[in-house]
Motif scaffolding. Structure first.
Motif, PDB file in Angstrom:
ATOM      1  N   TYR A  33       3.203  -0.447   3.925  1.00  0.00           N
ATOM      2  CA  TYR A  33       3.593  -1.766   3.429  1.00  0.00           C
ATOM      3  C   TYR A  33       5.091  -1.929   3.594  1.00  0.00           C
ATOM      4  O   TYR A  33       5.866  -1.001   3.330  1.00  0.00           O
ATOM      5  N   SER A  54       0.401  -6.042   0.309  1.00  0.00           N
ATOM      6  CA  SER A  54       1.331  -5.849  -0.816  1.00  0.00           C
ATOM      7  C   SER A  54       1.334  -4.361  -1.149  1.00  0.00           C
ATOM      8  O   SER A  54       0.399  -3.635  -0.774  1.00  0.00           O
ATOM      9  N   TYR A  55       2.359  -3.921  -1.871  1.00  0.00           N
ATOM     10  CA  TYR A  55       2.325  -2.499  -2.235  1.00  0.00           C
ATOM     11  C   TYR A  55       1.217  -2.256  -3.259  1.00  0.00           C
ATOM     12  O   TYR A  55       0.612  -1.187  -3.312  1.00  0.00           O
ATOM     13  N   GLN A  56       0.908  -3.318  -4.043  1.00  0.00           N
ATOM     14  CA  GLN A  56      -0.160  -3.164  -5.032  1.00  0.00           C
ATOM     15  C   GLN A  56      -1.508  -2.910  -4.353  1.00  0.00           C
ATOM     16  O   GLN A  56      -2.303  -2.099  -4.824  1.00  0.00           O
ATOM     17  N   SER A  57      -1.761  -3.608  -3.215  1.00  0.00           N
ATOM     18  CA  SER A  57      -3.056  -3.391  -2.559  1.00  0.00           C
ATOM     19  C   SER A  57      -3.107  -2.009  -1.911  1.00  0.00           C
ATOM     20  O   SER A  57      -4.153  -1.364  -1.897  1.00  0.00           O
ATOM     21  N   LEU A  59      -1.640   0.604  -3.180  1.00  0.00           N
ATOM     22  CA  LEU A  59      -1.835   1.540  -4.295  1.00  0.00           C
ATOM     23  C   LEU A  59      -3.249   1.458  -4.864  1.00  0.00           C
ATOM     24  O   LEU A  59      -3.747   2.419  -5.454  1.00  0.00           O
ATOM     25  N   ALA A  60      -3.900   0.308  -4.689  1.00  0.00           N
ATOM     26  CA  ALA A  60      -5.254   0.140  -5.223  1.00  0.00           C
ATOM     27  C   ALA A  60      -6.295   0.843  -4.345  1.00  0.00           C
ATOM     28  O   ALA A  60      -7.458   0.971  -4.740  1.00  0.00           O
ATOM     29  N   GLU A  78      10.135   0.447  -9.833  1.00  0.00           N
ATOM     30  CA  GLU A  78       8.909  -0.361 -10.011  1.00  0.00           C
ATOM     31  C   GLU A  78       7.764   0.195  -9.153  1.00  0.00           C
ATOM     32  O   GLU A  78       6.644   0.378  -9.623  1.00  0.00           O
ATOM     33  N   ILE A  79       8.068   0.479  -7.887  1.00  0.00           N
ATOM     34  CA  ILE A  79       7.007   0.934  -6.984  1.00  0.00           C
ATOM     35  C   ILE A  79       6.553   2.351  -7.349  1.00  0.00           C
ATOM     36  O   ILE A  79       5.352   2.639  -7.406  1.00  0.00           O
ATOM     37  N   ALA A  82       4.452   2.274 -10.539  1.00  0.00           N
ATOM     38  CA  ALA A  82       3.120   1.703 -10.263  1.00  0.00           C
ATOM     39  C   ALA A  82       2.264   2.715  -9.503  1.00  0.00           C
ATOM     40  O   ALA A  82       1.065   2.860  -9.759  1.00  0.00           O
ATOM     41  N   ALA A  86      -1.173   4.500 -10.642  1.00  0.00           N
ATOM     42  CA  ALA A  86      -2.381   4.335  -9.820  1.00  0.00           C
ATOM     43  C   ALA A  86      -2.933   5.700  -9.392  1.00  0.00           C
ATOM     44  O   ALA A  86      -3.879   5.775  -8.595  1.00  0.00           O
TER      45      ALA A  86
END
Ligand SMILES: NC(=O)c1ccc[n+]([C@@H]2O[C@H](COP(=O)([O-])OP(=O)(O)OC[C@H]3O[C@@H](n4cnc5c(N)ncnc54)[C@H](O)[C@@H]3O)[C@@H](O)[C@H]2O)c1
Length: 344
Positions: A33, A54-57, A59-60, A78-79, A82, A86
């Motif tokens: 990402y 996204s970095y969230q996706s 990490l998911a 933040e990253i 998270a 995760a």
């Protein structure tokens, strides 16, 4: 096999993380990402793996075991937090974060989540530094009394992927300048070499010469000169500079009760040890890695070793936090003109 995600696909990811993961038999580059999607896509087409939106996706994705955080300084905490939440192990680039609270939160989260947090303080892995630490521990130069350590180059615009437009000069993205970019390396190194922690700091941290594309002085410091008093009694200077327009300097000299040790200070030898009676021993170990001379850092191997063996990384979040405390104390000293005590 460990599936690795890369967050931030710029220069350090490209010259260090990706080639070193790609060369590791137990690492598989699985995801990328970057806010610049084209950059992430280029890496995925070269090394394989998925580009996430996204970095969230990223990490998911349960397939990802661990991530390298190689984005702008202000995004690290933040990253990384998270990612740890995760369930991923994290190798975060330095400086670990831009506030002391964030550095502490990263360490606390890693502990609470039972995941590993390592910070990319690669200076410790330079071969002469490893040898030097062994020799210092053996007492070859006696008790370290004083030292000087310096990391000085011409600035991140000659390194980073966006050149003069780099986020390194933007206060909001970088928060800290040469002190946290280069100074953190030498602060961590001096703690590692001497086995002592910085206890007191007096510092000059300022922006002297570095200008951004608009011709104005950049919003972060370009020079830092610190006096460190260590908890074991040693005293020395640490210099970090982005305004050395000659060849890069990356040297450390330690003066002990029984001799002097010079590290990456001689053009021909990576280490020279001089005993009190004048006898010199020359070590031809390696050349230090510079911006123009990239060699294998060993950071990825160390992180992978920790994942494979299930053991805490040698360059832990706790170590990085301790060095960052000295960095923040230096910033405070420069602001107030006072000598600051570093909380242990
Ligand atoms: N260990 C070392 O010796 C060393 C050397 C250089 C850089 N670094 C560190 O590595 C990090 C990256 O530096 P670099 O030199 O690669 O910079 P760079 O500018 O070349 O690359 C940074 C990349 O991060 C991306 N990015 C920025 N914000 C992002 C976000 N929120 N999410 C995802 N991607 C984002 C940018 O688009 C860019 O591609 C910095 O923290 C820097 O201090 C460490």
């Amino acid at each position: 096999m460990f599936q690795i995600g890369i967050i931030g696909c710029g220069k350090i990811a490209q010259v260090r993380h990706l080639p070193e993961y790609a060369a590791h038999p137990q690492a598989k580059l699985a995801g990328y990402y970057d806010i610049n999607t084209v950059r992430a896509m280029e890496l995925s087409s070269r090394y394989g793996g998925t580009v996430y939106e996204s970095y969230q996706s990223l990490l998911a994705d349960p397939a990802i075991d661990a991530v390298s955080v190689c984005s702008a300084n202000v995004t690290h905490a933040e990253i990384a937090i998270a990612a740890l939440k995760a369930g991923k192990h994290v190798l975060c680039e330095k400086p670990m974060a831009t506030t002391l609270e964030d550095c502490q939160a990263m360490v606390d989260t890693a502990r609470a989540c039972g995941r590993f947090l390592m910070v990319g303080h690669n200076q410790r892995l330079a071969k002469a530094h490893i040898k030097a630490r062994d020799l210092i521990r053996q007492g070859v130069i006696g008790r370290v009394l004083t030292f000087r350590t310096i990391f000085a180059h011409s600035g991140p615009e000659n390194w980073a992927i966006d050149g003069k437009q780099t986020w390194f000069f933007d206060k909001k993205s970088a928060m800290l300048g040469a002190m946290a970019d280069l100074g953190i390396h030498k602060t961590d190194l001096i703690q590692y070499l001497t086995g002592q922690k910085v206890k007191e700091v007096q510092a000059f941290v300022s922006t002297i010469d570095k200008r951004g594309p608009d011709g104005m002085l950049v919003g972060v410091d370009d020079n830092a000169i610190c006096i460190f008093k260590m908890d074991g009694g040693a005293v020395g200077t640490m210099t970090a500079s982005w305004t050395n327009y000659g060849s890069e300097e990356n040297s450390t000299v330690l003066y002990g009760t029984d001799g002097v040790m010079r590290l990456y200070a001689d053009p021909n030898y990576s280490m020279v040890v001089e005993s009190r009676d004048g006898q010199r021993t020359f070590y031809e170990i390696d050349q230090i890695q510079t911006n123009d001379h990239q060699t294998k850092s060993g950071v990825i191997d160390l992180f992978m070793e920790s994942l494979i063996n299930g053991t805490q990384p040698e360059i832990s979040g706790e170590d990085a936090l301790s060095a960052m405390k000295a960095v923040f104390a230096a910033m405070e000293s420069a602001k107030t003109g006072k000598t600051m005590t570093v909380e242990s």
